[in-house]
Design an enzyme around this catalytic site. Structure first.
Site, PDB file in Angstrom:
ATOM      1  N   ASP A 288       0.671  -1.282   0.163  1.00 27.92           N
ATOM      2  CA  ASP A 288       0.005   0.025   0.062  1.00 27.92           C
ATOM      3  C   ASP A 288       0.823   1.230   0.135  1.00 27.92           C
ATOM      4  O   ASP A 288       0.491   2.296   0.524  1.00 27.92           O
ATOM      5  CB  ASP A 288      -1.067   0.092   1.309  1.00 27.92           C
ATOM      6  CG  ASP A 288      -1.809  -1.360   1.344  1.00 27.92           C
ATOM      7  OD1 ASP A 288      -2.246  -1.775   0.238  1.00 27.92           O
ATOM      8  OD2 ASP A 288      -1.916  -1.827   2.526  1.00 27.92           O
TER       9      ASP A 288
ATOM     10  N   GLY B  84       1.576   3.106  -2.551  1.00 28.78           N
ATOM     11  CA  GLY B  84       1.434   4.037  -3.601  1.00 28.78           C
ATOM     12  C   GLY B  84       1.894   3.522  -4.932  1.00 28.78           C
ATOM     13  O   GLY B  84       2.152   4.355  -5.895  1.00 28.78           O
ATOM     14  N   LYS B  85       2.092   2.217  -5.127  1.00 25.65           N
ATOM     15  CA  LYS B  85       2.923   1.689  -6.340  1.00 25.65           C
ATOM     16  C   LYS B  85       1.604   1.738  -7.488  1.00 25.65           C
ATOM     17  O   LYS B  85       2.220   2.003  -8.392  1.00 25.65           O
ATOM     18  CB  LYS B  85       3.115   0.198  -6.011  1.00 25.65           C
ATOM     19  CG  LYS B  85       4.081  -0.239  -5.045  1.00 25.65           C
ATOM     20  CD  LYS B  85       4.420  -1.738  -4.832  1.00 25.65           C
ATOM     21  CE  LYS B  85       3.258  -2.486  -4.458  1.00 25.65           C
ATOM     22  NZ  LYS B  85       2.568  -2.179  -2.926  1.00 25.65           N
ATOM     23  N   GLY B  86       0.549   1.745  -7.163  1.00 25.58           N
ATOM     24  CA  GLY B  86      -0.537   1.779  -8.307  1.00 25.58           C
ATOM     25  C   GLY B  86      -0.600   3.115  -9.123  1.00 25.58           C
ATOM     26  O   GLY B  86      -0.263   3.015 -10.330  1.00 25.58           O
TER      27      GLY B  86
ATOM     28  N   GLY C  18      -4.045  -4.345  -4.323  1.00 20.38           N
ATOM     29  CA  GLY C  18      -4.901  -3.664  -4.286  1.00 20.38           C
ATOM     30  C   GLY C  18      -4.269  -2.097  -5.054  1.00 20.38           C
ATOM     31  O   GLY C  18      -3.545  -1.359  -3.910  1.00 20.38           O
ATOM     32  N   HIS C  19      -4.165  -2.073  -6.211  1.00 23.85           N
ATOM     33  CA  HIS C  19      -3.548  -0.716  -6.568  1.00 23.85           C
ATOM     34  C   HIS C  19      -4.669   0.337  -7.016  1.00 23.85           C
ATOM     35  O   HIS C  19      -5.638  -0.061  -7.854  1.00 23.85           O
ATOM     36  CB  HIS C  19      -2.927  -1.068  -7.854  1.00 23.85           C
ATOM     37  CG  HIS C  19      -1.554  -1.712  -7.668  1.00 23.85           C
ATOM     38  ND1 HIS C  19      -0.706  -2.561  -8.602  1.00 23.85           N
ATOM     39  CD2 HIS C  19      -0.853  -2.103  -6.315  1.00 23.85           C
ATOM     40  CE1 HIS C  19       0.255  -3.042  -8.245  1.00 23.85           C
ATOM     41  NE2 HIS C  19       0.151  -3.033  -6.748  1.00 23.85           N
TER      42      HIS C  19
ATOM     43  N   GLN D 182       2.590  -5.711  -3.377  1.00 20.97           N
ATOM     44  CA  GLN D 182       3.027  -5.971  -1.735  1.00 20.97           C
ATOM     45  C   GLN D 182       4.243  -5.348  -1.309  1.00 20.97           C
ATOM     46  O   GLN D 182       4.623  -4.378  -2.225  1.00 20.97           O
ATOM     47  CB  GLN D 182       3.012  -7.287  -1.313  1.00 20.97           C
ATOM     48  CG  GLN D 182       1.827  -7.974  -1.375  1.00 20.97           C
ATOM     49  CD  GLN D 182       1.134  -8.648  -2.554  1.00 20.97           C
ATOM     50  OE1 GLN D 182       1.914  -9.431  -3.240  1.00 20.97           O
ATOM     51  NE2 GLN D 182      -0.135  -8.615  -2.785  1.00 20.97           N
TER      52      GLN D 182
ATOM     53  N   ARG E 189     -10.198  -2.763   4.965  1.00 20.36           N
ATOM     54  CA  ARG E 189     -10.007  -2.854   6.165  1.00 20.36           C
ATOM     55  C   ARG E 189      -9.229  -1.417   6.513  1.00 20.36           C
ATOM     56  O   ARG E 189      -8.464  -1.076   5.896  1.00 20.36           O
ATOM     57  CB  ARG E 189      -8.900  -4.076   6.900  1.00 20.36           C
ATOM     58  CG  ARG E 189      -9.537  -5.245   6.672  1.00 20.36           C
ATOM     59  CD  ARG E 189      -8.585  -6.422   7.202  1.00 20.36           C
ATOM     60  NE  ARG E 189      -7.747  -6.656   6.042  1.00 20.36           N
ATOM     61  CZ  ARG E 189      -6.598  -7.487   6.155  1.00 20.36           C
ATOM     62  NH1 ARG E 189      -6.703  -8.066   7.152  1.00 20.36           N
ATOM     63  NH2 ARG E 189      -6.169  -7.712   4.812  1.00 20.36           N
TER      64      ARG E 189
ATOM     65  N   LYS F   8       2.503  10.253  -0.711  1.00 14.66           N
ATOM     66  CA  LYS F   8       1.720  10.932   0.208  1.00 14.66           C
ATOM     67  C   LYS F   8       2.472  12.224   1.193  1.00 14.66           C
ATOM     68  O   LYS F   8       2.190  11.882   2.206  1.00 14.66           O
ATOM     69  CB  LYS F   8       0.989   9.744   0.990  1.00 14.66           C
ATOM     70  CG  LYS F   8       0.267   8.906   0.197  1.00 14.66           C
ATOM     71  CD  LYS F   8      -0.907   7.964   1.050  1.00 14.66           C
ATOM     72  CE  LYS F   8      -2.132   7.746   0.392  1.00 14.66           C
ATOM     73  NZ  LYS F   8      -3.085   6.995   1.191  1.00 14.66           N
TER      74      LYS F   8
ATOM     75  N   SER G 263       5.293  12.248  -4.272  1.00 13.72           N
ATOM     76  CA  SER G 263       3.997  12.274  -4.711  1.00 13.72           C
ATOM     77  C   SER G 263       3.197  13.122  -3.680  1.00 13.72           C
ATOM     78  O   SER G 263       3.297  12.650  -2.489  1.00 13.72           O
ATOM     79  CB  SER G 263       3.366  10.982  -4.806  1.00 13.72           C
ATOM     80  OG  SER G 263       2.087  10.821  -5.219  1.00 13.72           O
TER      81      SER G 263
HETATM   82  P1  IMP Z   1      -2.279 -12.775   1.946  1.00 15.75           P
HETATM   83  O1  IMP Z   1      -1.423 -12.220   0.801  1.00 15.75           O
HETATM   84  O2  IMP Z   1      -3.638 -12.617   1.496  1.00 15.75           O
HETATM   85  O3  IMP Z   1      -1.759 -14.284   2.126  1.00 15.75           O
HETATM   86  O4  IMP Z   1      -1.983 -12.036   3.162  1.00 15.75           O
HETATM   87  C1  IMP Z   1      -0.855 -12.072   4.126  1.00 15.75           C
HETATM   88  C2  IMP Z   1      -0.234 -10.757   4.702  1.00 15.75           C
HETATM   89  O5  IMP Z   1      -0.170  -9.771   3.425  1.00 15.75           O
HETATM   90  C3  IMP Z   1      -1.707  -9.858   5.265  1.00 15.75           C
HETATM   91  O6  IMP Z   1      -1.087  -9.382   6.395  1.00 15.75           O
HETATM   92  C4  IMP Z   1      -2.256  -9.145   4.417  1.00 15.75           C
HETATM   93  O7  IMP Z   1      -3.089  -8.188   4.936  1.00 15.75           O
HETATM   94  C5  IMP Z   1      -0.790  -8.715   3.722  1.00 15.75           C
HETATM   95  N1  IMP Z   1      -1.024  -8.145   2.283  1.00 15.75           N
HETATM   96  C6  IMP Z   1      -1.152  -9.216   0.943  1.00 15.75           C
HETATM   97  N2  IMP Z   1      -1.247  -8.096   0.043  1.00 15.75           N
HETATM   98  C7  IMP Z   1      -1.210  -7.039   0.420  1.00 15.75           C
HETATM   99  C8  IMP Z   1      -1.287  -5.676  -0.373  1.00 15.75           C
HETATM  100  O8  IMP Z   1      -1.298  -5.528  -1.434  1.00 15.75           O
HETATM  101  N3  IMP Z   1      -1.250  -4.686   0.692  1.00 15.75           N
HETATM  102  C9  IMP Z   1      -1.018  -4.815   1.915  1.00 15.75           C
HETATM  103  N4  IMP Z   1      -0.950  -5.748   2.554  1.00 15.75           N
HETATM  104  C10 IMP Z   1      -0.966  -6.854   1.842  1.00 15.75           C
END
Ligand code: IMP
Length: 422
Positions: free
Chosen positions: A12, A14-16, A39-40, A219, A298, A326, A409
């Site tokens: 998260d 801000g890669k998107g 989630g980008h 990630q 969340r 940010k 940014s």
């Molecule tokens: P999973 O990747 O769904 O197995 O989650 C494992 C951990 O990585 C959890 O703490 C998620 O909240 C975190 N996580 C996975 N993908 C992202 C992302 O794109 N952004 C932020 N946290 C992530």
């Protein structure tokens, strides 16, 4: 010219936005890790998109988007994203899928629930862990299998037989049928069915022809399965070292490894977070930064910038520069804090520990720096015109990280970006 976009925190960052911006000049954009757990947030021609799988190249007509071998693909999500972007841009995005990329199937999400990793680790509940585990256990189903329906159905049958033996009392597990799963997968894959093949060869050809290739990471370094705060990590590599493995090119020639870091820190899900602020400052960052997960909605945990973790993430990625995002969100504070070391069992440590449990015992040692108050900061377009304290903050980040901050940014829109050296 090849560039890799790499998260330097817990995702998260801000890669998107940065990927979308740089994809404008790219011939090919390659997503190389993770799946729809990412989630980008992208603002394209004024419209906001939350994308999970589709590379940012899809927003540009002459750019090929590639999902490389190390990605895990949920076909229903990919299909939704292709359709939504096609409607927005007015053409079908050019998406190529590695035949060796694994598929996330409905039983993967169910397994995550049955095994409780969603609540234990705060995963995104998208079936990521079970899909990567199936891959390692040789019981996965891959994109290339979609081209051979008999093989697809046979693999699904093996997997379901095993699943049903493991969970004899779970009605939903007993209800899976290989034939139905295969038919659904082929139906969902219609838009990409003719674009599944050897992605490695395509990427290599683009690199050899010196095309502009952008590698889009998902990630962040601290969630890397090997180099993150284990066991509170995701299930794939998230750092540069995983890129070569994913694309099947041993030493990819990527001159620019751009690490993305937020000017403060956030984390979703469980796990250690030394600079977390469980007070009104943390709440203020959460509100001002709109810190809610794109994938799960969340609220994100918020805290000051962690220089120890940042230095580590730069090293483990071989990052050549940082995009600091940010920065505007930090406006309006009298003073700010940056963590420059940890106190661990009465000693000062400056190295990021490799065990999640040890990181959990670390207390941050802060340096106080001046804040700034300039409500028009997000309209600034040249670094020199930022408030003096904001420039000093960026200088301090550079000194701590040991690499230049080449992009700053100051808002979600593409134009709210200061390119310093590009
Ligand atoms: P999973 O990747 O769904 O197995 O989650 C494992 C951990 O990585 C959890 O703490 C998620 O909240 C975190 N996580 C996975 N993908 C992202 C992302 O794109 N952004 C932020 N946290 C992530």
């Amino acid at each position: 010219m090849a560039t890799a976009i790499l998260g330097l925190q817990w995702g998260d960052e801000g890669k998107g936005k940065i990927t979308h911006l740089l994809a404008r000049r790219a011939d090919m954009v390659v997503r190389f890790n993770g799946g729809p757990n990412a989630g980008h947030t992208v603002i394209d021609r004024g419209k906001k998109f939350g994308t999970h799988l589709i590379p940012a190249g899809a927003f540009y007509p002459d750019t090929m988007s590639v999902l490389a071998g190390g990605v895990v693909i949920d076909l229903s999500i990919l299909r939704e994203e292709i359709d939504a972007i096609a409607e927005h841009v007015g053409y079908s995005p050019d998406v190529y899928v590695a035949e060796n990329a694994h598929l996330i199937l409905p039983y993967h999400r169910l397994l995550e629930e049955l095994e409780g990793s969603g609540s234990r680790f705060g995963t995104t509940r998208r079936g990521i862990g079970p899909a990567y585990r199936d891959k390692a256990m040789h019981i996965g189903v891959r994109a290339g299998d979609l081209l051979r329906p008999d093989v697809l159905q046979q693999r699904l049958q093996w997997r379901i037989d095993l699943l049903q033996r493991m969970w004899p009392d779970v009605t939903e597990v007993q209800a899976f049928r290989a034939e139905e799963l295969a038919a659904n997968a082929i139906e969902q894959a219609q838009p990409i069915l003719e674009s599944i093949g050897d992605a490695s060869e395509r990427i290599q050809a683009a690199l050899r022809a010196e095309r502009n290739v952008l590698f889009e990471g998902a990630q962040g370094a601290l969630l890397d399965v090997d180099h993150g705060s284990y066991p509170f990590v995701t299930s794939s590599p998230t750092t540069f070292a995983g890129l070569g493995q994913s694309i099947g090119i041993p030493v990819p020639d990527v001159e620019e490894r751009l690490g993305i870091a937020k000017a403060y820190t956030t984390r979703v899900g469980a796990g250690p977070f030394p600079t977390e602020l469980s007070d009104e400052i943390g709440e203020r960052l959460q509100q001002a930064g709109g810190e809610y997960g794109v994938t799960t909605g969340r609220p994100r945990r918020c805290g000051w910038l962690d220089g120890v973790a940042l230095r580590y993430a730069v090293r483990v990625n071989g990052a050549t520069a940082i995009a600091l995002t940010k920065l505007d969100v930090l406006g309006g504070f009298d003073s700010l804090r940056i963590c420059t070391g940890y106190e661990l069992d009465g000693r000062v440590v400056e190295r990021f520990p490799l065990s999640g449990e040890v990181v959990n015992r670390c207390r941050p040692i802060y340096e106080d720096v001046a804040g700034w108050n300039d409500e028009t900061m997000d309209t600034v377009r040249r670094f020199e015109n930022l408030p003096a304290a904001a420039k000093a903050y960026v200088d301090r980040v550079e000194a701590i990280a040991g690499v230049p901050v080449s992009i700053v940014s100051i808002g979600p829109a593409p134009e709210q970006t200061i390119m310093r050296s590009l």
